[in-house]
Design a protein around this motif. Structure first.
Motif, PDB file in Angstrom:
ATOM      1  N   MET A 115     -26.794 -62.241 108.588  1.00  0.00           N
ATOM      2  CA  MET A 115     -27.542 -62.510 107.371  1.00  0.00           C
ATOM      3  C   MET A 115     -27.805 -64.009 107.260  1.00  0.00           C
ATOM      4  O   MET A 115     -27.189 -64.822 107.941  1.00  0.00           O
ATOM      5  CB  MET A 115     -26.754 -62.014 106.151  1.00  0.00           C
ATOM      6  N   ARG A 116     -28.721 -64.358 106.368  1.00  0.00           N
ATOM      7  CA  ARG A 116     -29.082 -65.765 106.231  1.00  0.00           C
ATOM      8  C   ARG A 116     -27.907 -66.642 105.813  1.00  0.00           C
ATOM      9  O   ARG A 116     -27.861 -67.827 106.148  1.00  0.00           O
ATOM     10  CB  ARG A 116     -30.230 -65.920 105.225  1.00  0.00           C
ATOM     11  N   ASP A 117     -26.951 -66.063 105.077  1.00  0.00           N
ATOM     12  CA  ASP A 117     -25.796 -66.851 104.655  1.00  0.00           C
ATOM     13  C   ASP A 117     -24.668 -66.848 105.686  1.00  0.00           C
ATOM     14  O   ASP A 117     -23.593 -67.380 105.445  1.00  0.00           O
ATOM     15  CB  ASP A 117     -25.265 -66.356 103.307  1.00  0.00           C
ATOM     16  N   GLY A 118     -24.914 -66.256 106.842  1.00  0.00           N
ATOM     17  CA  GLY A 118     -23.920 -66.233 107.907  1.00  0.00           C
ATOM     18  C   GLY A 118     -23.011 -65.026 107.897  1.00  0.00           C
ATOM     19  O   GLY A 118     -22.213 -64.842 108.813  1.00  0.00           O
ATOM     20  N   SER A 119     -23.119 -64.177 106.882  1.00  0.00           N
ATOM     21  CA  SER A 119     -22.289 -62.981 106.825  1.00  0.00           C
ATOM     22  C   SER A 119     -22.826 -61.913 107.782  1.00  0.00           C
ATOM     23  O   SER A 119     -23.938 -62.028 108.311  1.00  0.00           O
ATOM     24  CB  SER A 119     -22.231 -62.438 105.403  1.00  0.00           C
ATOM     25  N   VAL A 120     -22.031 -60.877 107.975  1.00  0.00           N
ATOM     26  CA  VAL A 120     -22.395 -59.826 108.928  1.00  0.00           C
ATOM     27  C   VAL A 120     -23.605 -59.044 108.434  1.00  0.00           C
ATOM     28  O   VAL A 120     -23.665 -58.624 107.273  1.00  0.00           O
ATOM     29  CB  VAL A 120     -21.206 -58.871 109.154  1.00  0.00           C
ATOM     30  N   ASN A 121     -24.552 -58.830 109.295  1.00  0.00           N
ATOM     31  CA  ASN A 121     -25.667 -57.933 109.027  1.00  0.00           C
ATOM     32  C   ASN A 121     -25.256 -56.567 109.573  1.00  0.00           C
ATOM     33  O   ASN A 121     -25.296 -56.323 110.782  1.00  0.00           O
ATOM     34  CB  ASN A 121     -26.941 -58.428 109.715  1.00  0.00           C
ATOM     35  N   THR A 122     -24.813 -55.690 108.684  1.00  0.00           N
ATOM     36  CA  THR A 122     -24.244 -54.421 109.130  1.00  0.00           C
ATOM     37  C   THR A 122     -25.280 -53.529 109.799  1.00  0.00           C
ATOM     38  O   THR A 122     -24.944 -52.767 110.710  1.00  0.00           O
ATOM     39  CB  THR A 122     -23.591 -53.677 107.960  1.00  0.00           C
ATOM     40  N   ASP A 123     -26.541 -53.615 109.384  1.00  0.00           N
ATOM     41  CA  ASP A 123     -27.578 -52.808 110.030  1.00  0.00           C
ATOM     42  C   ASP A 123     -27.732 -53.213 111.491  1.00  0.00           C
ATOM     43  O   ASP A 123     -27.783 -52.358 112.389  1.00  0.00           O
ATOM     44  CB  ASP A 123     -28.909 -52.954 109.302  1.00  0.00           C
ATOM     45  N   ASN A 124     -27.834 -54.524 111.742  1.00  0.00           N
ATOM     46  CA  ASN A 124     -27.955 -54.988 113.121  1.00  0.00           C
ATOM     47  C   ASN A 124     -26.707 -54.664 113.921  1.00  0.00           C
ATOM     48  O   ASN A 124     -26.790 -54.250 115.089  1.00  0.00           O
ATOM     49  CB  ASN A 124     -28.221 -56.493 113.153  1.00  0.00           C
ATOM     50  N   LEU A 125     -25.538 -54.856 113.309  1.00  0.00           N
ATOM     51  CA  LEU A 125     -24.291 -54.572 114.024  1.00  0.00           C
ATOM     52  C   LEU A 125     -24.244 -53.114 114.467  1.00  0.00           C
ATOM     53  O   LEU A 125     -23.918 -52.817 115.623  1.00  0.00           O
ATOM     54  CB  LEU A 125     -23.097 -54.921 113.149  1.00  0.00           C
ATOM     55  N   ARG A 126     -24.558 -52.208 113.560  1.00  0.00           N
ATOM     56  CA  ARG A 126     -24.460 -50.781 113.889  1.00  0.00           C
ATOM     57  C   ARG A 126     -25.482 -50.386 114.954  1.00  0.00           C
ATOM     58  O   ARG A 126     -25.179 -49.593 115.840  1.00  0.00           O
ATOM     59  CB  ARG A 126     -24.627 -49.949 112.625  1.00  0.00           C
ATOM     60  N   GLN A 127     -26.696 -50.942 114.853  1.00  0.00           N
ATOM     61  CA  GLN A 127     -27.686 -50.617 115.882  1.00  0.00           C
ATOM     62  C   GLN A 127     -27.278 -51.187 117.229  1.00  0.00           C
ATOM     63  O   GLN A 127     -27.312 -50.490 118.251  1.00  0.00           O
ATOM     64  CB  GLN A 127     -29.058 -51.150 115.504  1.00  0.00           C
ATOM     65  N   ASP A 128     -26.902 -52.460 117.239  1.00  0.00           N
ATOM     66  CA  ASP A 128     -26.574 -53.122 118.500  1.00  0.00           C
ATOM     67  C   ASP A 128     -25.392 -52.458 119.193  1.00  0.00           C
ATOM     68  O   ASP A 128     -25.369 -52.348 120.427  1.00  0.00           O
ATOM     69  CB  ASP A 128     -26.255 -54.596 118.271  1.00  0.00           C
ATOM     70  N   THR A 129     -24.387 -52.034 118.429  1.00  0.00           N
ATOM     71  CA  THR A 129     -23.146 -51.529 119.029  1.00  0.00           C
ATOM     72  C   THR A 129     -23.124 -50.013 119.179  1.00  0.00           C
ATOM     73  O   THR A 129     -22.080 -49.448 119.484  1.00  0.00           O
ATOM     74  CB  THR A 129     -21.925 -52.005 118.217  1.00  0.00           C
ATOM     75  N   GLN A 130     -24.285 -49.378 118.979  1.00  0.00           N
ATOM     76  CA  GLN A 130     -24.354 -47.944 119.296  1.00  0.00           C
ATOM     77  C   GLN A 130     -23.927 -47.698 120.738  1.00  0.00           C
ATOM     78  O   GLN A 130     -23.344 -46.660 121.070  1.00  0.00           O
ATOM     79  CB  GLN A 130     -25.772 -47.423 119.098  1.00  0.00           C
ATOM     80  N   GLU A 131     -24.265 -48.645 121.604  1.00  0.00           N
ATOM     81  CA  GLU A 131     -23.853 -48.588 123.007  1.00  0.00           C
ATOM     82  C   GLU A 131     -23.081 -49.859 123.331  1.00  0.00           C
ATOM     83  O   GLU A 131     -23.616 -50.959 123.192  1.00  0.00           O
ATOM     84  CB  GLU A 131     -25.059 -48.470 123.944  1.00  0.00           C
ATOM     85  N   ASP A 132     -21.832 -49.706 123.729  1.00  0.00           N
ATOM     86  CA  ASP A 132     -21.003 -50.858 124.110  1.00  0.00           C
ATOM     87  C   ASP A 132     -21.306 -51.213 125.562  1.00  0.00           C
ATOM     88  O   ASP A 132     -20.466 -51.110 126.452  1.00  0.00           O
ATOM     89  CB  ASP A 132     -19.528 -50.506 123.924  1.00  0.00           C
ATOM     90  N   ARG A 133     -22.526 -51.638 125.766  1.00  0.00           N
ATOM     91  CA  ARG A 133     -23.008 -51.877 127.129  1.00  0.00           C
ATOM     92  C   ARG A 133     -24.219 -52.787 127.064  1.00  0.00           C
ATOM     93  O   ARG A 133     -25.094 -52.605 126.212  1.00  0.00           O
ATOM     94  CB  ARG A 133     -23.383 -50.553 127.786  1.00  0.00           C
ATOM     95  N   LEU A 134     -24.279 -53.749 127.937  1.00  0.00           N
ATOM     96  CA  LEU A 134     -25.432 -54.645 128.001  1.00  0.00           C
ATOM     97  C   LEU A 134     -25.870 -54.799 129.445  1.00  0.00           C
ATOM     98  O   LEU A 134     -25.118 -54.501 130.385  1.00  0.00           O
ATOM     99  CB  LEU A 134     -25.111 -55.992 127.371  1.00  0.00           C
TER     100      LEU A 134
END
Length: 208
Positions: A115-134
């Protein structure tokens, strides 16, 4: 060896991150990150929003995969952790996740996906970590704002639009996949061939 193609809706040099000699797809596109294999190609196409529709923004040949924890702890990729006080290349670092004991299971570093204030963006976190693989690639070509238009004299007769304006992913017939590979390998010097399209308007601290 599959060719995966998708639309890069926003080109900030974050997903993919083409810097420091390795192109990484560490955020966004969980379906591709979860299913692409070593040797597969991933191709990012431009979008109408960024004025690059119908063009190729980048291509990478996957040569390594790893988990978020492996990426976070690997000495080779500390340089890809975000440095928010630095220049664009540091600000858009994509090494931002590590496992912890929280409800969501991951800690998100302050980054382009926070988020703009530096806190966790839970939407991005959940989308990004759907797969623990890069996905990682040493063999890649990144055009960014210099995105290139595929020549119709090569692809037109094959009967499949390339690239397609699809957000998730598209794979192609074997004939089209080979034509795509031949065109990219034979027509360009690979590596970093441009800067991200959004950097023309980006400022330090901008998040989307």
């Amino acid at each position: 060896m599959t060719v995966w193609s998708y639309k890069v809706a926003r080109d900030y040099g974050f997903a993919p991150n083409p810097f420091h000699g390795v192109c990484t797809l560490a955020c966004c596109k969980p379906l591709i990150r979860g299913h692409a294999n070593i040797g597969d190609w991933v191709i990012g196409a431009g979008s109408k929003a960024n004025g690059l529709w119908g063009k190729v923004v980048y291509a990478m040949i996957v040569d390594e995969t790893m988990t978020f924890d492996q990426y976070w702890n690997d000495p080779r990729f500390q340089v890809k952790k975000p440095v928010l006080e630095g220049a664009h290349k540091g600000f858009f670092g994509d090494n931002i996740y590590q496992r912890d004991g929280s409800v969501d299971g991951f800690r998100q570093a302050n980054s382009h996906h926070s988020m703009r204030d530096g806190s966790v963006n839970t939407d991005n976190l959940r989308q990004d970590t759907q797969e623990d693989r890069l996905l990682l690639a040493r063999q890649f070509v990144y055009f960014g704002a210099n995105a290139v238009t595929p020549p119709q004299h090569i692809f037109g007769h094959l009967g499949e639009p390339f690239p397609r304006d699809v957000r998730t992913y598209k794979s192609y017939s074997p004939e089209m996949q080979q034509a795509i590979k031949d065109w990219l390998l034979e027509s360009f010097d690979w590596g970093l061939r441009g800067l991200p399209e959004a950097w023309g308007n980006a400022i330090e601290g901008k998040r989307t």
